[in-house]
Design an enzyme around this catalytic site. Structure first.
Site, PDB file in Angstrom:
ATOM      1  N   THR A  57      51.557 -89.493   7.875  1.00  0.00           N
ATOM      2  CA  THR A  57      50.313 -88.826   7.206  1.00  0.00           C
ATOM      3  C   THR A  57      50.866 -87.291   6.965  1.00  0.00           C
ATOM      4  O   THR A  57      51.664 -86.734   7.447  1.00  0.00           O
ATOM      5  CB  THR A  57      49.309 -88.675   8.540  1.00  0.00           C
ATOM      6  OG1 THR A  57      49.968 -88.282   9.772  1.00  0.00           O
ATOM      7  CG2 THR A  57      48.447 -89.847   8.790  1.00  0.00           C
TER       8      THR A  57
ATOM      9  N   ASN B 110      55.259 -88.557  11.063  1.00  0.00           N
ATOM     10  CA  ASN B 110      56.078 -89.392  12.016  1.00  0.00           C
ATOM     11  C   ASN B 110      55.438 -91.048  11.582  1.00  0.00           C
ATOM     12  O   ASN B 110      54.477 -91.273  11.035  1.00  0.00           O
ATOM     13  CB  ASN B 110      55.629 -88.979  13.344  1.00  0.00           C
ATOM     14  CG  ASN B 110      54.186 -89.014  13.730  1.00  0.00           C
ATOM     15  OD1 ASN B 110      53.471 -88.208  13.727  1.00  0.00           O
ATOM     16  ND2 ASN B 110      53.527 -90.117  14.315  1.00  0.00           N
TER      17      ASN B 110
ATOM     18  N   ASP C  80      58.356 -89.143  16.933  1.00  0.00           N
ATOM     19  CA  ASP C  80      57.365 -87.990  16.438  1.00  0.00           C
ATOM     20  C   ASP C  80      57.879 -86.832  15.664  1.00  0.00           C
ATOM     21  O   ASP C  80      57.401 -85.860  15.662  1.00  0.00           O
ATOM     22  CB  ASP C  80      56.340 -87.697  17.465  1.00  0.00           C
ATOM     23  CG  ASP C  80      55.074 -86.879  17.114  1.00  0.00           C
ATOM     24  OD1 ASP C  80      54.537 -87.169  15.768  1.00  0.00           O
ATOM     25  OD2 ASP C  80      54.442 -86.168  17.771  1.00  0.00           O
TER      26      ASP C  80
ATOM     27  N   LYS D   4      60.055 -80.330  13.069  1.00  0.00           N
ATOM     28  CA  LYS D   4      60.236 -80.883  14.544  1.00  0.00           C
ATOM     29  C   LYS D   4      61.429 -81.159  14.902  1.00  0.00           C
ATOM     30  O   LYS D   4      61.984 -80.916  16.202  1.00  0.00           O
ATOM     31  CB  LYS D   4      59.108 -81.985  14.774  1.00  0.00           C
ATOM     32  CG  LYS D   4      57.824 -81.504  14.952  1.00  0.00           C
ATOM     33  CD  LYS D   4      56.859 -82.693  15.550  1.00  0.00           C
ATOM     34  CE  LYS D   4      55.573 -82.638  15.955  1.00  0.00           C
ATOM     35  NZ  LYS D   4      55.031 -83.481  16.403  1.00  0.00           N
TER      36      LYS D   4
ATOM     37  N   ILE E 136      47.798 -78.794  20.470  1.00  0.00           N
ATOM     38  CA  ILE E 136      48.391 -80.042  21.478  1.00  0.00           C
ATOM     39  C   ILE E 136      48.920 -79.234  22.763  1.00  0.00           C
ATOM     40  O   ILE E 136      48.567 -79.689  23.853  1.00  0.00           O
ATOM     41  CB  ILE E 136      49.008 -80.790  20.716  1.00  0.00           C
ATOM     42  CG1 ILE E 136      49.634 -82.286  21.505  1.00  0.00           C
ATOM     43  CG2 ILE E 136      50.544 -79.991  20.177  1.00  0.00           C
ATOM     44  CD1 ILE E 136      48.287 -82.786  21.877  1.00  0.00           C
TER      45      ILE E 136
ATOM     46  N   HIS F 166      43.498 -84.118  28.523  1.00  0.00           N
ATOM     47  CA  HIS F 166      43.283 -83.679  29.847  1.00  0.00           C
ATOM     48  C   HIS F 166      44.719 -83.348  30.710  1.00  0.00           C
ATOM     49  O   HIS F 166      44.478 -82.774  31.864  1.00  0.00           O
ATOM     50  CB  HIS F 166      42.262 -84.767  30.764  1.00  0.00           C
ATOM     51  CG  HIS F 166      40.946 -84.617  30.278  1.00  0.00           C
ATOM     52  ND1 HIS F 166      40.145 -83.814  30.580  1.00  0.00           N
ATOM     53  CD2 HIS F 166      40.369 -85.539  29.623  1.00  0.00           C
ATOM     54  CE1 HIS F 166      39.022 -83.974  30.093  1.00  0.00           C
ATOM     55  NE2 HIS F 166      39.078 -84.990  29.487  1.00  0.00           N
TER      56      HIS F 166
HETATM   57  O1  LIG Z   1      50.690 -87.495  13.052  1.00  0.00           O
HETATM   58  C1  LIG Z   1      49.720 -87.058  12.649  1.00  0.00           C
HETATM   59  O2  LIG Z   1      48.891 -87.441  12.159  1.00  0.00           O
HETATM   60  C2  LIG Z   1      49.473 -85.784  13.367  1.00  0.00           C
HETATM   61  C3  LIG Z   1      48.410 -84.819  13.099  1.00  0.00           C
HETATM   62  C4  LIG Z   1      48.496 -83.609  13.609  1.00  0.00           C
HETATM   63  C5  LIG Z   1      47.106 -82.927  13.305  1.00  0.00           C
HETATM   64  O3  LIG Z   1      46.578 -83.182  12.408  1.00  0.00           O
HETATM   65  O4  LIG Z   1      46.784 -81.879  14.166  1.00  0.00           O
HETATM   66  C6  LIG Z   1      49.143 -83.333  14.460  1.00  0.00           C
HETATM   67  C7  LIG Z   1      50.273 -84.160  14.844  1.00  0.00           C
HETATM   68  N1  LIG Z   1      50.303 -85.318  14.360  1.00  0.00           N
HETATM   69  C8  LIG Z   1      51.433 -83.793  15.598  1.00  0.00           C
HETATM   70  O5  LIG Z   1      52.210 -84.740  15.798  1.00  0.00           O
HETATM   71  C9  LIG Z   1      51.558 -82.481  16.357  1.00  0.00           C
HETATM   72  O6  LIG Z   1      52.456 -82.075  17.149  1.00  0.00           O
HETATM   73  C10 LIG Z   1      50.430 -81.378  16.264  1.00  0.00           C
HETATM   74  C11 LIG Z   1      50.013 -80.400  16.834  1.00  0.00           C
HETATM   75  C12 LIG Z   1      48.998 -80.108  16.406  1.00  0.00           C
HETATM   76  C13 LIG Z   1      48.232 -78.780  16.533  1.00  0.00           C
HETATM   77  O7  LIG Z   1      47.123 -78.707  15.691  1.00  0.00           O
HETATM   78  O8  LIG Z   1      48.445 -78.274  17.425  1.00  0.00           O
HETATM   79  N2  LIG Z   1      48.417 -81.038  15.365  1.00  0.00           N
HETATM   80  C14 LIG Z   1      49.211 -81.945  15.215  1.00  0.00           C
HETATM   81 CA   LIG Z   2      52.102 -87.015  14.884  1.00  0.00          CA
END
Ligand SMILES: O=C(O)c1cc(C(=O)O)c2c(n1)C(=O)C(=O)c1cc(C(=O)O)[nH]c1-2
Ligand SMILES: [Ca+2]
Length: 714
Positions: A264, A284, A329, A356, A570, A641
Site C-alpha cells: 500500500t 509492506n 512490516d 522503517k 499506532i 486496546h
Molecule cells: O500497511 C499499511 O497499509 C499501513 C497503513 C498505515 C496507515 O495508513 O496509517 C500505517 C501502517 N501500515 C504502518 O505499518 C504503520 O506503522 C503506521 C503507523 C501509522 C500511524 O498513523 O501512526 N499508520 C501506519
Molecule cells: Ca503496515
C-alpha cells in the site's frame, strides 16, 4: 545539472539566516496572495513564505522555511497567539495548509476545519461522516494527515476510502469519488498531492489482505485518470497487465494474490518537475510473514520500494527496493525528500529516505541508483548494505518464516522512523529524523489462515510476544524503548547530534532560516532546538502528546508557528502502556496551537490524567479460556486496546472497564456491536460467543495479575 528549483528557497534561507531580515522586508519579498492555486504556485512554494501550500511545504518535501523572524536569538519570546479545540479525541497527524491568510487542517475521522490564520476565527468545517465501523479497518488509528490544494479547491482522502473535493472558500463538497473497494479493509490516512491538475491518492490496508495502488483523479471533475498497482494481481490478469507488473510477477511465488500481497502507498510522495517524476513510497507485504505470502521467497516487487512514475500517465520509470522479500512490516512509505547534495565534489540530484528498516538511503533521483546508505538507528536484521547490489545482507535468523523460530528485531514493526515527517536545513546540510529505538518480537504462527472479516492478517502469532506481567522484564523493555531527534548528515551518512528522548513517537519536524528545528514531543511539549547543536531554546507545555509536524507562515509582517496537537497513531495504541508511556503518560487533548513572538495566550489549566481503578471481578474462568482468549485478543483486539491487555490513555483500558463485570454487556458490545458508531464493531463474523467470552476471561485474568503486582508495588 540544474539547481534552479531547489536553489531559490535554499539560497534565500542562507541569506535570511545571516542578515535577519525584518518581517516587513520579508513580506514584500514573497508573493503573499496566490488566489487560485496553479502549477507555478506549487513549483515556487519553497520561496513562498506567506503560505504553506502543500503537505511537505514544496514538491521536494523539505519542510524548510527560510523565515527567520523567529530565530535562535528570540525564540524564547514565542508565545501562544491563538488555539482551537478539535472535536475528536483521537490521533492528530495533520500538516495544516495556509493559503492567503486562511489555515486548513484535518483531524482524526477525516474532518476538515478552516480558520483565519491570524486570529483563529473559525471559517467553516466539513465532516465527511465516516461510519464508525470503519475504525476496525484502520491498522493504526483513525488518523488523517492533511489536504491538498489546487485551483479554488481542497482535496481530502477519507478513512473509508473516498477522495473528496471541497470548495476552499466555503467548505462545500464539489465532488466525491470512492477510490477503493469498500467491502475490503482499505483506508486512506495520507494527504493527497496535486500535479498539473491531477490529484494523486494512495491508501492503506496491508495488514488486512489488500493489494496496494496509487491513483490519479482529475481535479476538476473527479474522473479517474490512471491507477498504478504496486504488486501483480491474479494470474488471469497477467495478459493485460503493464510491463512493470509482468517483471514483478517473476519475483513472487505461491498464490499471493489470494492474500492481496500488500504494497500500500499510505503516506509519502514527492515530485521533481524537471525530471517529471513522481516518487511514491510503497509499503509492506500482506501478510507480513513471507513464508505464507510467497513461499520459497523472492523479492516480491514492488513491496518496500521507492518507485518513480510519470505523473501524467502513471507509467513506471524506475524503482529501488529497500527491503527485498519484506517479512517485518518494513515499509518504504516513510517521508521521501528531494535535495541537491554535493557528494565527492559533484552536485547530485538525490532522493532521501529513512524507512522503517533503520537505514538512511541517498538515491540518485533520476535513475534510482543507490549512492549511499547507513543505519541511522541500531539494527540487528542485517550485517549492512551490499553497495554492489544495493541489497541488505540479511542475517538468516531474521527470516523467522523460514526458520520457524521467533526473531526479535530492532528496529521492529514500528520502524526506526515511521510517518513523522523529517525536515531539511540546506545551509547546515542536515536532515532531522524523528527516530524510534524499539524492538519487536516476530513469532511465526503455525498453520496460519487469513480471516476475511476482521483482525490483523499478518501470519505471526501476535499474542506469543506479549510483554509478560513481570516487573523486571517490563522495566527492561521500557528502558530499551526510546526516541530521538537525530540530526543526520546525508553526505557523510552520519549523525551530527541528537536530542535523546526517554520514549519514541515524538512529532514531525520543521527547520527554518532562523536556525531552528521545531518538534513536538511524546511528553506533551512543543520545543525549538538550535540547528547547529540541538540545544533546547524554547519549550511550551502542550498538555498532550504532539505527533504532527509544525508549519510556519507569515502574515502582515509577523511569522507564525502552527501545530496540531493530540496524542495518537499506532504507538499510543498497540504497544500498551508499559511501552507507550516511556516518555510519561499523556492524554489526548486535541488542539490546534498557533504561536508568534511576544504573544502571551494561555491554555485552560491542564486537566489531571484520571485513570479508572484497576478493580476487576475475581477470575473464575478456565485455563482453556485464557489460552483461547490470549490468542484472539492478540489477533483481534491488541492493535487498538494494547499489548497483553494493558491499555493506553487514548482507548479504553479493558482491564479497568466496568464492562468486564457482565458477560451479557460484553457480548452486546464485542459480539453484537453496540458501540459500532464509536468505532468498536461487533466481531460475530469472526468470533463465536464462546471465543468472545474467553477473551473476557483472559482480560479478567490479566487484570487480576496486574492488580496483584500493583498491590505489591510492581
Ligand atoms: O500497511 C499499511 O497499509 C499501513 C497503513 C498505515 C496507515 O495508513 O496509517 C500505517 C501502517 N501500515 C504502518 O505499518 C504503520 O506503522 C503506521 C503507523 C501509522 C500511524 O498513523 O501512526 N499508520 C501506519
Ligand atoms: Ca503496515
Amino acid at each position: 545539472m540544474n539547481l534552479g528549483k531547489w536553489a531559490a528557497g535554499a539560497a534565500m534561507g542562507i541569506a535570511l539566516a545571516s542578515c535577519q531580515t525584518t518581517g516587513e522586508e520579508l513580506a514584500q519579498a514573497v508573493p503573499a496572495q496566490v488566489g487560485s492555486v496553479d502549477g507555478a504556485d506549487l513549483l515556487s512554494a519553497a520561496a513562498n513564505n506567506a503560505n504553506w501550500l502543500t503537505y511537505g511545504r514544496d514538491y521536494a518535501e523539505q519542510r524548510y522555511s527560510p523565515l527567520a523572524q523567529i530565530n535562535a536569538g528570540n525564540v524564547g519570546q514565542l508565545g501562544l497567539a491563538w488555539y482551537a479545540d478539535m472535536d475528536t479525541a483521537r490521533g492528530q497527524e495533520a500538516t495544516p495548509l495556509v493559503i492567503d491568510g486562511q489555515l486548513f487542517v484535518t483531524t482524526a475521522w477525516s474532518k476538515v476545519k478552516a480558520y483565519d490564520a491570524t486570529t483563529g476565527a473559525p471559517l467553516w468545517e466539513y465532516d465527511p461522516q465516516v461510519p464508525g465501523a470503519t475504525a476496525v479497518k484502520a491498522c493504526c488509528d483513525v488518523v488523517n494527515r492533511g489536504v491538498a490544494a489546487w485551483g479554488d479547491k481542497l482535496f481530502l482522502g477519507t478513512l473509508d476510502g473516498r477522495l473528496i473535493a471541497l470548495d476552499r472558500a466555503t467548505g462545500e463538497e464539489v465532488w466525491s469519488e470512492v477510490t477503493v473497494d469498500q467491502s475490503m479493509a482499505y483506508t486512506i490516512t495520507g494527504a493527497p498531492r496535486v500535479i498539473d491538475g491531477k490529484v494523486i491518492i494512495g491508501n492503506g490496508g496491508a495488514e488486512y489482505t489488500t493489494r496496494g495502488y496509487v491513483s490519479a483523479y482529475d481535479a476538476e471533475t473527479g474522473e479517474m485518470l490512471w491507477r498504478f498497482y504496486t504488486v501483480p494481481g491474479a494470474p488471469d490478469e497477467a495478459a493485460s497487465e503493464p510491463a512493470h507488473l509482468a517483471a514483478a510477477r517473476e519475483t513472487w511465488n505461491g498464490e499471493w494474490w489470494k492474500l492481496g500481497g500488500g504494497g500500500t502507498v499510505w503516506d509519502s510522495m514527492a515530485y521533481d518537475a524537471e525530471l517529471d517524476l513522481l516518487y511514491i513510497g510503497v509499503g509492506n507485504g500482506s501478510p507480513w510473514n513471507q513464508a505464507y505470502r510467497s513461499p520459497g521467497g523472492g523479492d516480491n516487487l514492488y513491496l518496500s520500494s521507492i518507485v518513480a512514475l510519470r505523473p501524467s500517465t502513471g507509467e513506471y520509470v524506475w524503482h529501488y527496493q529497500t527491503t527485498p522479500g519484506d517479512t517485518w512490516d518494513f515499509t518504504a512509505t516513510q517521508h521521501i525528500m528531494l535535495a541537491d547534495l554535493e557528494i565527492d565534489g559533484e552536485v547530485r540530484e538525490v532522493l532521501m529516505q529513512a524507512p522503517k528498516n533503520g537505514f538512511f538511503y541517498v538515491i540518485d533521483r533520476a535513475t534510482g541508483e543507490l549512492i549511499s546508505a547507513n543505519n541511522y538507528v541500531a539494527q540487528n536484521w542485517t550485517t549492512g548494505i551490499d553497495m554492489e547490489t544495493g541489497r541488505p545482507i540479511v542475517v538468516p535468523e531474521a527470516r523467522y518464516g523460514d526458520t520457524g523460530a521467533p526473531f526479535v528485531s530492532t528496529p521492529g514493526a514500528g520502524g526506526g522512523h515511521n510517518w513523522h515527517p523529517m525536515a531539511y536545513h540546506p545551509a547546515e546540510g542536515l536532515v532531522f529524523i524523528p527516530a524510534i529505538e524499539a524492538a519487536f518480537p516476530y513469532v511465526p504462527e503455525e498453520d496460519w489462515e487469513p480471516d476475511p472479516n476482521y483482525g490483523f492478517n499478518v501470519g505471526i502469532d501476535q499474542s506469543a510476544g506479549f510483554l509478560p506481567a513481570d516487573p523486571e522484564i517490563r522495566a527492561a523493555s521500557a528502558a530499551a524503548t526510546k526516541g530521538a531527534l537525530i540530526a543526520w548528515d546525508p553526505v557523510a551518512q552520519e549523525e551530527r547530534w541528537r536530542v535523546q528522548y526517554p520514549g519514541p513517537w515524538n512529532g514531525g519536524a520543521l527547520a527554518t532560516g532562523g536556525g531552528l528545528v521545531f518538534q513536538g514531543t511524546a511528553a506533551g511539549n512543543m520545543a525549538a532546538y538550535s540547528v547547529t547543536d540541538g540545544a533546547e531554546l524554547w519549550r511550551f507545555r502542550a498538555q498532550t502528546g504532539v505527533v504532527a509536524p509544525p508549519i510556519t507562515y507569515m502574515i502582515d509582517g509577523e511569522q507564525y508557528l502552527a501545530v496540531l496537537a493530540g496524542w495518537g497513531g499506532i504507538w499510543p495504541l498497540a504497544p500498551g502502556g508499559f511501552l507507550n508511556e516511556t516518555s510519561g503518560p499523556v492524554q489526548n487533548i486535541s488542539r490546534l496551537l498557533v504561536f508568534k513572538l511576544g504573544a502571551s495566550g494561555e491554555l485552560p489549566p491542564e486537566p489531571e490524567l484520571v485513570r479508572l481503578p484497576l478493580d476487576p471481578p475475581a477470575f473464575r474462568g478456565s485455563e482453556e479460556q485464557v489460552a483461547s482468549g490470549t490468542y484472539d485478543y492478540g489477533r483481534y483486539c491488541a492493535a487498538c486496546h494494547g499489548d497483553n491487555a494493558v491499555g493506553s490513555t487514548v482507548l479504553p483500558d479493558l482491564r479497568r472497564s466496568a464492562v468486564l463485570q457482565s458477560e451479557q454487556v460484553w457480548q452486546t458490545i464485542v459480539h453484537d456491536g453496540a458501540l459500532e458508531q464509536r468505532g468498536m464493531v461487533g466481531f460475530s463474523k469472526s468470533l463465536s460467543a464462546d471465543r468472545i467470552e474467553a477473551i473476557r476471561q483472559f482480560v479478567i485474568f490479566r487484570a487480576n495479575q496486574d492488580k496483584e503486582l500493583e498491590q505489591r508495588g510492581g
